[in-house]
Scaffold this motif. Sequence first.
Motif, short mmCIF file in Angstrom:
data_model
loop_
_atom_site.label_atom_id
_atom_site.label_comp_id
_atom_site.label_asym_id
_atom_site.label_seq_id
_atom_site.Cartn_x
_atom_site.Cartn_y
_atom_site.Cartn_z
N THR A 98 -17.66 81.92 94.32
CA THR A 98 -17.50 80.91 95.36
C THR A 98 -16.39 81.36 96.29
OG1 THR A 98 -18.12 79.15 93.82
CG2 THR A 98 -17.02 78.49 95.86
N ALA A 151 -16.86 75.96 101.71
CA ALA A 151 -17.19 76.84 100.59
C ALA A 151 -18.63 77.31 100.72
CB ALA A 151 -16.98 76.13 99.26
N LEU A 159 -18.18 71.91 93.49
CA LEU A 159 -16.75 72.13 93.32
C LEU A 159 -16.17 71.11 92.35
CD1 LEU A 159 -15.86 72.58 97.11
CD2 LEU A 159 -16.46 74.35 95.46
N THR A 197 -16.12 65.80 90.58
CA THR A 197 -17.00 66.87 91.04
C THR A 197 -17.62 66.48 92.37
OG1 THR A 197 -17.52 67.50 88.77
CG2 THR A 197 -19.03 68.25 90.47
N VAL A 245 -8.69 73.01 93.07
CA VAL A 245 -10.05 72.91 93.59
C VAL A 245 -10.75 74.20 93.19
CG1 VAL A 245 -11.49 72.56 95.61
CG2 VAL A 245 -9.22 71.52 95.51
N GLY A 304 -14.31 76.60 92.17
CA GLY A 304 -15.73 76.84 92.36
C GLY A 304 -16.44 76.88 91.02
N ARG A 305 -17.75 77.10 91.04
CA ARG A 305 -18.51 77.12 89.78
C ARG A 305 -18.16 78.34 88.94
NH1 ARG A 305 -24.70 78.45 91.85
NH2 ARG A 305 -24.39 80.66 92.35
N LEU A 350 -10.34 77.96 94.97
CA LEU A 350 -10.55 78.25 96.37
C LEU A 350 -9.22 78.67 96.96
CD1 LEU A 350 -13.25 76.75 95.88
CD2 LEU A 350 -12.96 75.69 98.13
#
Length: 607
Positions: free
Chosen positions: A180, A195, A207, A220, A258, A260-261, A266
Amino acid sequence: MRRGQQAAARGDRHAARRWLDRACRLARADDTLALMLATYCLGEDDPRAAELFARVLVANDVREAWLGLALARLRLNEPDAAAAALGCALARHVLDNAADTASIAGRVRHATGAAGWCGITEAGQLRIEPAGKAALVLDGRTLAAARLPRDWRSARWLEVMRDGRHLLGSPIDIAAICRTEGCVATRDGGLEGWAWHPGDPAADPVLSIRALAAGGRALTLTARDMDTAVTGTAVLARARRFSVPAALLAKFAGPVAVLGRDGRHLFGSPLDPGAERREAAAASGALARRYPAARRRAAAAPACVVVPADIVGTRTPPGHAVQRRPVDVVIPAYRGAAETLACIESVLATLGRGNRVVVVDDASPDAELVDVLDRLAARGRIRLIRHPHNRGFPASANAGMRAAEGRDVLLLNSDTLLPPGALGRLRDAAYAAPDIGTVTPLSNDATILSYPDLAGDNPVPDATETARLDALASKVNAGWLIDIPTAVGFCMYVRRDCLEQTGVFREDAFAQGYGEENDFSLRARHLGWRHVAAASVFVAHRGGRSFGAARAHLIARNMAVLNRLHPGYDALIAAHVRADPLAEARRRLDLARWRAARKRRAATIFI
């Protein structure tokens, strides 16, 4: 570009290519234009297509460009180069427009005699061509069936082999497919950002927002807004914007992450969405206690929680001679095995007795870099600190500076080259006066200390040219120290007494990096420390390669934080640039380079 697109819409490919070719010559740095022209050249069997696709891929990991390059290499009768390009498309991206991909992959397979090809579809299924039995190994674990397990996205590599041979596209880089990319910042007590998945651009990024406090809350969200453009991202990027209002974060106390998968932060994360409001409330409360409306004694409270950037503090000189300390060269490392090794070797060549090299591995995903650092540490060449999770440049720098207890620090980017004798001259500069806190050299890419072009758009010198430039600077600018408002973090010598009084970098405010050394420098200035440029030292810096497409957004985010913490910072730097106190030092170096080049030409003619 518009005329090229209009010609393409009319079906006039010749005119379209002519207009796009002109646009590319006028805007040489525009990779989107280069990709458009490459596509038209490919359609007309123009051999320039391969060169243009390769140019785009220098800074953009784009599936369409890899496929185009593979086809262009095939047409140039370069099957091995075509297989390498196709492998990048298949291994790092999900399959899209499967008919086109299958056609190109089939042609490459036929040309190279490969056992087959493989890839992962947008639906998360493994595709193997030609169909048949294949051996699958997921992160070293052999799979019983030719399908992916439910948790495949948490893996790193998938090897697909037939008769002991890797298929084209194997090993599949699952981490790249699931990566991500994005940036997040605070706004009005909430969060906003963007994103996307470069390896899976059709998927909406999911996210996770988590409180950093133990047992904290989590929520989420899915980023879906593609209507609002995100500028400054990669070619063909499909970034989605997202926002989280303050009301949803009201019960999140303190900083949040924060993610990403892929589980990575981020850029800009972690951050504290409520910090700005709390600081504003604290400032108002402090002013209320200092200037009370009721008839009571004023409290001894600060009038402001931030300090203007142009305020310079005073220091009481020590009553004794300042003792020189040994130096630890601290090098945070994350990517780039070759660049990092070259940096470390340049430091070891000029280290001197009693000094050390401390490398902080910030959970590098680069297996080659990890192996290089392990071997150097085992041989006692460096002291290695390794983070279990990626924490960003400020945290890595802090780990190294804290490990250098009692010593001065030379904080060095891993993409720099230190010339012979540079460490000793930086140390001499640091002790030239009792109030010098930091020293920064000249470089090809060093913002206010860039040479020859102050804008920093200079060629990157190799080790030989770096040594030559440094030798000239050492000769014509010997002992010349110039006051600057802030150090530059690519190569920053910090005296231990300044570091102990000022403290380390603010990890909570500057996330992965950019601006943390400016904040440190201003805090030191408020305490009476000076920052100087050593005009007699030149250090090479590759620069501008970190953070990918999110770089510009992270810089903007962190510069906004810097100006909030130190109002007037931009004006302070602008005034320094206008005054240009390094102009004479650069002029002398220009003259020395011209004379040296003339001597080399004369010697060549004589020979």
